[in-house]
Design an enzyme around this catalytic site. Sequence first.
Site, PDB file in Angstrom:
ATOM      1  NE  ARG A   1      14.887 -37.928 -32.050  1.00 30.58           N
ATOM      2  CZ  ARG A   1      15.685 -38.562 -32.909  1.00 30.58           C
ATOM      3  NH1 ARG A   1      17.000 -38.465 -32.804  1.00 30.58           N
ATOM      4  NH2 ARG A   1      15.183 -39.281 -33.892  1.00 30.58           N
TER       5      ARG A   1
ATOM      6  CE1 TYR B   1      11.301 -29.176  -7.890  1.00 32.24           C
ATOM      7  CE2 TYR B   1      11.935 -31.074  -9.207  1.00 32.24           C
ATOM      8  CZ  TYR B   1      11.017 -30.096  -8.877  1.00 32.24           C
ATOM      9  OH  TYR B   1       9.825 -30.040  -9.544  1.00 32.24           O
TER      10      TYR B   1
ATOM     11  CG  ASP C   1      19.093 -27.530  -9.879  1.00 32.76           C
ATOM     12  OD1 ASP C   1      18.881 -26.368 -10.270  1.00 32.76           O
ATOM     13  OD2 ASP C   1      18.214 -28.407  -9.840  1.00 32.76           O
TER      14      ASP C   1
END
Length: 381
Positions: A46, A98, A170
């Site tokens: 992780r 989005y 983005d």
Amino acid sequence: MGFSTDAIHIGQEADPATGAIIVPIYQTSTYVQTELGKNKGYEYSRTGNPTRAALERNIAALEGGTRGLAFASGMAAVHAVMSLLKAGDHVIAGRNLYGGTFRLFELVLKDYGLNFTYTDTRRADEVERALGSRTRLVFIETPTNPVMEITDIAAVAEIAHARGVLVAVDNTFSSPYFQRPIELGADIVVHSTTKYLNGHSDGVGGAVILKDPELARRIQFFQNAAGAVLSPFDSWLVLRGVKTLAVRMRQHDLNGRAVAQHLASHPKVKGVHYPGLPSHPQHELARRQMSGFGGMLSFETGSLENARILLKSVQLCSLAESLGGVESLISHPASMTHASVPAEERRRLGITDGLVRVSTGVEDVEDIIADLDRALDRIPA
Ligand SMILES: *Cc1c(COP(=O)(O)O)cnc(C)c1O
């Protein structure tokens, strides 16, 4: 080195153990420590994994950042960016985000005390007017989905930075091959690697790229703390996809331009949204800010019934959500990606019931055009 050379080589030295030319899929959760407090740079997957680390180095270079971080999805990447904020902070976001980003902001993060203002970020003066004393972040998408509105990244960054406000972009629709927000002044770049970076419609993933090491450290802290990391196998798929990003994007761009031009002169098409067309209201800005326009476009069929006929009649273009893969996809924003946007707001954004979106793939463009023509022929004159 050039973009393609970087895409193929950065982070991807031959495997030190075997000489393998491809970064292995380090499908492991943990790493043996030789003695207490001594490891080879990895402790737990992780926190860090060599396959993911290779991808993270690679995309950082492609976006001109110092640090890249890979996440389990584009939404997990957006969420990680928002971890820089605290309750009471204010965010200015594009009015045509989005849908998943809008949902995260409105239905999740608002309850954590963040405040959002949605503005037409095409107009830098509107961004300036929305700035308040608690504004910490401007979050923009350019071009937007599906009407391809362009925001001037450099102009917004100048206004935001004058007030000490961060700018996140983005960059999913353009990919770093056509647009590099950090070079234009942005602080943070976000990607859904699901789209062009991976490019083959076979994985979901996300990435955040930053310039400032302290901001990067905070996002990396959140990545490990919240744990929405990209798996070793998915990291490997994106690494493989990125190697051909430049050649794919060049072809998406050629095909996108050809399809947009063809549709623009088709008698049954009432309008085309594509930044590469001189008729696009922000064509000049797009030319200045982007080195190509890519494969995303949308066009007006005139009515829901016409859109329905078209979408039922296409054979090569597949009716599906998502974008950025090698295969051409076609969709109906009003009932698919933007179904949760209220009808009146959709109208304001130009997302009519007759609007159809195409993610132009890299098939032979004559075949894509012939498919669309056949389907348009089915629409009554
Ligand atoms: C798809 C997409 C996202 C979300 O990414 P996921 O990988 O689906 O979570 C965010 N922004 C844009 C512009 C997208 O197209």
